[in-house]
Each structure stands twice: as C-alpha cells, then as structure tokens.
Design a protein around this motif. Structure first.
Motif, PDB file in Angstrom:
ATOM      1  N   ILE A 184      -5.735   1.672  -6.547  1.00 59.10           N
ATOM      2  CA  ILE A 184      -5.025   2.651  -7.358  1.00 59.10           C
ATOM      3  C   ILE A 184      -5.402   2.464  -8.814  1.00 59.10           C
ATOM      4  O   ILE A 184      -5.205   1.379  -9.394  1.00 59.10           O
ATOM      5  CB  ILE A 184      -3.503   2.550  -7.158  1.00 59.10           C
ATOM      6  CG1 ILE A 184      -3.157   2.923  -5.706  1.00 59.10           C
ATOM      7  CG2 ILE A 184      -2.763   3.458  -8.120  1.00 59.10           C
ATOM      8  CD1 ILE A 184      -1.711   2.760  -5.359  1.00 59.10           C
ATOM      9  N   ILE A 197       5.276   4.597  -6.659  1.00 58.30           N
ATOM     10  CA  ILE A 197       4.115   3.743  -6.394  1.00 58.30           C
ATOM     11  C   ILE A 197       3.945   2.715  -7.509  1.00 58.30           C
ATOM     12  O   ILE A 197       3.668   1.534  -7.246  1.00 58.30           O
ATOM     13  CB  ILE A 197       2.855   4.615  -6.236  1.00 58.30           C
ATOM     14  CG1 ILE A 197       2.930   5.430  -4.935  1.00 58.30           C
ATOM     15  CG2 ILE A 197       1.586   3.766  -6.259  1.00 58.30           C
ATOM     16  CD1 ILE A 197       1.899   6.538  -4.836  1.00 58.30           C
ATOM     17  N   GLY A 228      -4.026   2.808  -2.125  1.00 59.52           N
ATOM     18  CA  GLY A 228      -3.394   4.029  -1.667  1.00 59.52           C
ATOM     19  C   GLY A 228      -4.346   4.859  -0.832  1.00 59.52           C
ATOM     20  O   GLY A 228      -5.572   4.711  -0.911  1.00 59.52           O
ATOM     21  N   VAL A 236       5.590   3.351   1.532  1.00 58.70           N
ATOM     22  CA  VAL A 236       5.111   2.132   0.886  1.00 58.70           C
ATOM     23  C   VAL A 236       5.421   0.965   1.808  1.00 58.70           C
ATOM     24  O   VAL A 236       6.566   0.784   2.229  1.00 58.70           O
ATOM     25  CB  VAL A 236       5.763   1.920  -0.490  1.00 58.70           C
ATOM     26  CG1 VAL A 236       5.302   0.591  -1.092  1.00 58.70           C
ATOM     27  CG2 VAL A 236       5.429   3.071  -1.420  1.00 58.70           C
ATOM     28  N   CYS A 296       2.093  -0.998  -6.028  1.00 59.47           N
ATOM     29  CA  CYS A 296       1.138  -0.799  -4.936  1.00 59.47           C
ATOM     30  C   CYS A 296      -0.291  -1.025  -5.435  1.00 59.47           C
ATOM     31  O   CYS A 296      -0.658  -0.568  -6.517  1.00 59.47           O
ATOM     32  CB  CYS A 296       1.268   0.610  -4.374  1.00 59.47           C
ATOM     33  SG  CYS A 296       2.868   0.940  -3.609  1.00 59.47           S
ATOM     34  N   ASN A 309       4.169   9.118  -7.764  1.00 55.79           N
ATOM     35  CA  ASN A 309       3.464   8.203  -8.652  1.00 55.79           C
ATOM     36  C   ASN A 309       4.427   7.220  -9.312  1.00 55.79           C
ATOM     37  O   ASN A 309       4.096   6.042  -9.485  1.00 55.79           O
ATOM     38  CB  ASN A 309       2.701   8.993  -9.719  1.00 55.79           C
ATOM     39  CG  ASN A 309       1.812   8.102 -10.562  1.00 55.79           C
ATOM     40  OD1 ASN A 309       0.998   7.349 -10.041  1.00 55.79           O
ATOM     41  ND2 ASN A 309       1.965   8.172 -11.872  1.00 55.79           N
ATOM     42  N   LEU A 358       5.690  10.068   1.594  1.00 53.28           N
ATOM     43  CA  LEU A 358       5.213   8.795   1.050  1.00 53.28           C
ATOM     44  C   LEU A 358       5.795   7.644   1.860  1.00 53.28           C
ATOM     45  O   LEU A 358       6.973   7.654   2.223  1.00 53.28           O
ATOM     46  CB  LEU A 358       5.652   8.654  -0.409  1.00 53.28           C
ATOM     47  CG  LEU A 358       5.462   7.275  -1.059  1.00 53.28           C
ATOM     48  CD1 LEU A 358       3.977   6.972  -1.254  1.00 53.28           C
ATOM     49  CD2 LEU A 358       6.198   7.207  -2.397  1.00 53.28           C
ATOM     50  N   VAL A 414       0.846  -1.194   0.000  1.00 53.55           N
ATOM     51  CA  VAL A 414       0.000   0.000   0.000  1.00 53.55           C
ATOM     52  C   VAL A 414       0.878   1.240   0.000  1.00 53.55           C
ATOM     53  O   VAL A 414       2.025   1.223   0.466  1.00 53.55           O
ATOM     54  CB  VAL A 414      -0.943   0.023   1.217  1.00 53.55           C
ATOM     55  CG1 VAL A 414      -1.873  -1.175   1.203  1.00 53.55           C
ATOM     56  CG2 VAL A 414      -0.155   0.084   2.530  1.00 53.55           C
ATOM     57  N   ALA A 415       0.320   2.331  -0.518  1.00 54.35           N
ATOM     58  CA  ALA A 415       1.006   3.622  -0.556  1.00 54.35           C
ATOM     59  C   ALA A 415       0.274   4.596   0.349  1.00 54.35           C
ATOM     60  O   ALA A 415      -0.880   4.948   0.090  1.00 54.35           O
ATOM     61  CB  ALA A 415       1.060   4.157  -1.983  1.00 54.35           C
TER      62      ALA A 415
END
Length: 318
Positions: free
Chosen positions: A315, A67, A75, A17, A72, A64, A15, A3-4
């Motif tokens: 996402i 991610i 989000g 992750v 991911c 982005n 951010l 997940v982000a």
C-alpha cells in the motif's frame, strides 16, 4: 501482517482487514459493506454512470481511512462482473489508485469463482464431497464444484461464471414492482438456459454452500429476523422447500414491502427478487437436500491469496 481485501461488485463494495492466525485461519479486524450500485445501467449501456463512479470513490475514501488506521501493509482491490463489462473502466482504475494507493484488478470469472470457493471453505467445513459453492452476485453467478478440506483445497473439478446476476436480471427482465408472471417466466427461461450450458454437474452434489448477499439475506428472511444478524446467518441451513418459499415470497412482493420486513436494506431490496430466482433455479438442480449459508466468501479468499500466496500490492502513501 495485516492485509486489506476489497471486493468491488455490481451492487456493493466491501472491505475486509485480516491477518493470519497460527492455525492458518483468518483473524478479522474489520469487515464492512457499502451499497454503491456500480453496475447500475451497465448491462444496457456498457458504461459506468458518473453517479455510480462517485459513489465508488466515496467508498474508497471511507475504506482508506480504515486501512490507514489499522496499519495494513498490503492490499488487493478485486473488481468483478460490472467492471469486466464497462468500457470506461479506466476511470474507476484512476480513481482507485488516487484514493487507495493500489491498482485495481479486474479478475476473470474463473478467478472470481476460485476465490469464492476458497473463501467459503475457509469458514464452512464441507460435510461430504463433491461440494458446490454458489456465489450469487449482482452481475454474475459463480458455480464451483470440487473437493473441500477447510482452507486447503484438494482440488476444483469444474467452475463457471454465468452472465446472470440480481441487478442484471432485474434491469433486463424483472422490471415491474412486483414482477409480472410473464417477466418471471422469461427470467426463468434465461436462467435455465444458462444452467443447461454451464458444464457443471449439479445433480450429485452432496454439500451445497451459498455465499454473497442474496443467499445471506434469504437466510435472514427464512429465520424471520427483524434485524440482520451475521452470527445467526453464518452456518445456517435452508432446506430446498425454504429456498422456494422465500423466492416465491420475494417475487410476489413490492420493494417497499420487502424493506418493511426488517433485515433487508433498500438497495438490496431493489434487486433481491431477481437474485432469489437465480438461487431457486440452481437449488432445484442440486442433489443436496439443503443449502448451507456462509458469510465467508470471496473477501476471505482475497485475504488468503495475500497472506498465503503473496499476492496483492504494498500500500503506497501517495
């Protein structure tokens, strides 16, 4: 599942992750911070400045790529104090959706406080209850009192989001470089008034945990680090005397002097004295003799909310 988690604050955009380990802890793939200054001028104008929005969108584009590279699946973009106050927040929302494929969420001060509490206790074990988690941000300061048990919270007794933060206090009162004695006195009066009416009992706190950039940077300065070292900051301890010493040092220094000390980036240095004053005032009311510094914070709480509670959004590629 990866997940982000994105925390869009008044000063920074960050951010994280992560995925969930079998023991319930978080496995980190990437964690980074960009100084965006989204809240620049919001306290005075009630609007995001065009330059600030452009910086935020540039950060989204950088995130982005990360991610996508890390595959991911879900989000969550959490916007806090500055976005709650900005009348043109829809401009931010449209830009986030276009660049990240998810919708931004403006969380309440209460939810922000709870996410910070959960995140902090996922990385720091409370030694004794009651525990207080303080999240000292750019636009607001969250105080959460409760009983801590790692990532699983027994309960939260009380929480409040105070409308004071490092950028807000710097732009509103501490305008000189360094601040004048009169400015410092007026800033203390405002912070004390906010704490007096907070409704959160502080005098009997036995474990005091601080998160976010002001607190972590104060730890780096107290340790006389020339370069910021996350491994040395996380879990470090500041005595009450150390908190007061660092705050006094910051309030008496110019921004350029603070930058010259080593571990403080220029964008942080601009508002750090104001954040330190807030931390100092909270610490002076807390019963615990020391402040435990945590690098685990609202980002970790956001990640857990997706991995454990199923929150967040899939996402989208478009």
């Amino acid at each position: 599942m990866r997940v982000a988690a994105i925390d869009c604050g008044t000063n920074t955009m960050r951010l994280f992750v992560a995925s969930l380990n079998p023991d319930g802890s978080l496995h980190e793939y990437d964690r980074r911070l960009l100084f965006v200054g989204l809240g620049q001028g919001v306290d005075a104008t009630g609007l995001f400045a065009p330059d600030a929005l452009n910086r935020a969108f540039d950060a989204c584009e950088q995130f982005n790529e990360i991610i996508a590279d890390l595959d991911c699946e879900r989000g969550r973009f959490v916007a806090t104090s500055a976005t709650r106050d900005a009348q043109n927040r829809d401009e931010l929302f449209r830009g986030v959706r276009a660049r990240l494929g998810i919708n931004a969420e403006v969380v309440s001060g209460q939810e922000e406080a709870h996410l910070s509490f959960r995140g902090a206790l996922s990385g720091i074990r409370s030694k004794a209850d009651p525990v207080l988690v303080m999240d000292s941000g750019g636009g607001s300061t969250e105080l959460v009192r409760g009983v801590g048990a790692g990532a699983d919270l027994a309960h939260i007794d009380a929480s409040v989001s105070l409308n004071i933060g490092s950028r807000r206090l710097r732009e509103r009162i501490l305008r000189s470089d360094p601040p004048t004695a009169d400015e410092i006195a007026r800033a203390r009066q405002l912070v004390r008034s906010e704490l007096d009416s907070s409704g959160v009992e502080l005098s009997d706190i036995r474990t005091f945990i601080g998160v976010a950039g002001t607190v972590t940077t104060m730890s780096a300065l107290a340790q006389h680090l020339r370069r910021y070292d996350r491994s040395r900051v996380h879990g470090s301890v500041l005595s009450q005397a150390a908190v007061h010493e660092v705050a006094d040092r910051l309030l008496g220094a110019t921004v350029s002097e603070v930058v010259s000390w080593g571990p403080v980036q220029p964008q942080r240095a601009e508002v750090l004295c104001a954040g330190a004053l807030i931390v100092e005032e909270v610490a002076s009311r807390v019963g615990a003799p020391e402040l435990v510094v945590s690098e685990s914070d609202i980002l970790d709480g956001i990640a857990l909310s997706m991995l454990v509670d199923g929150k967040g959004q899939a996402i989208s590629a478009d």
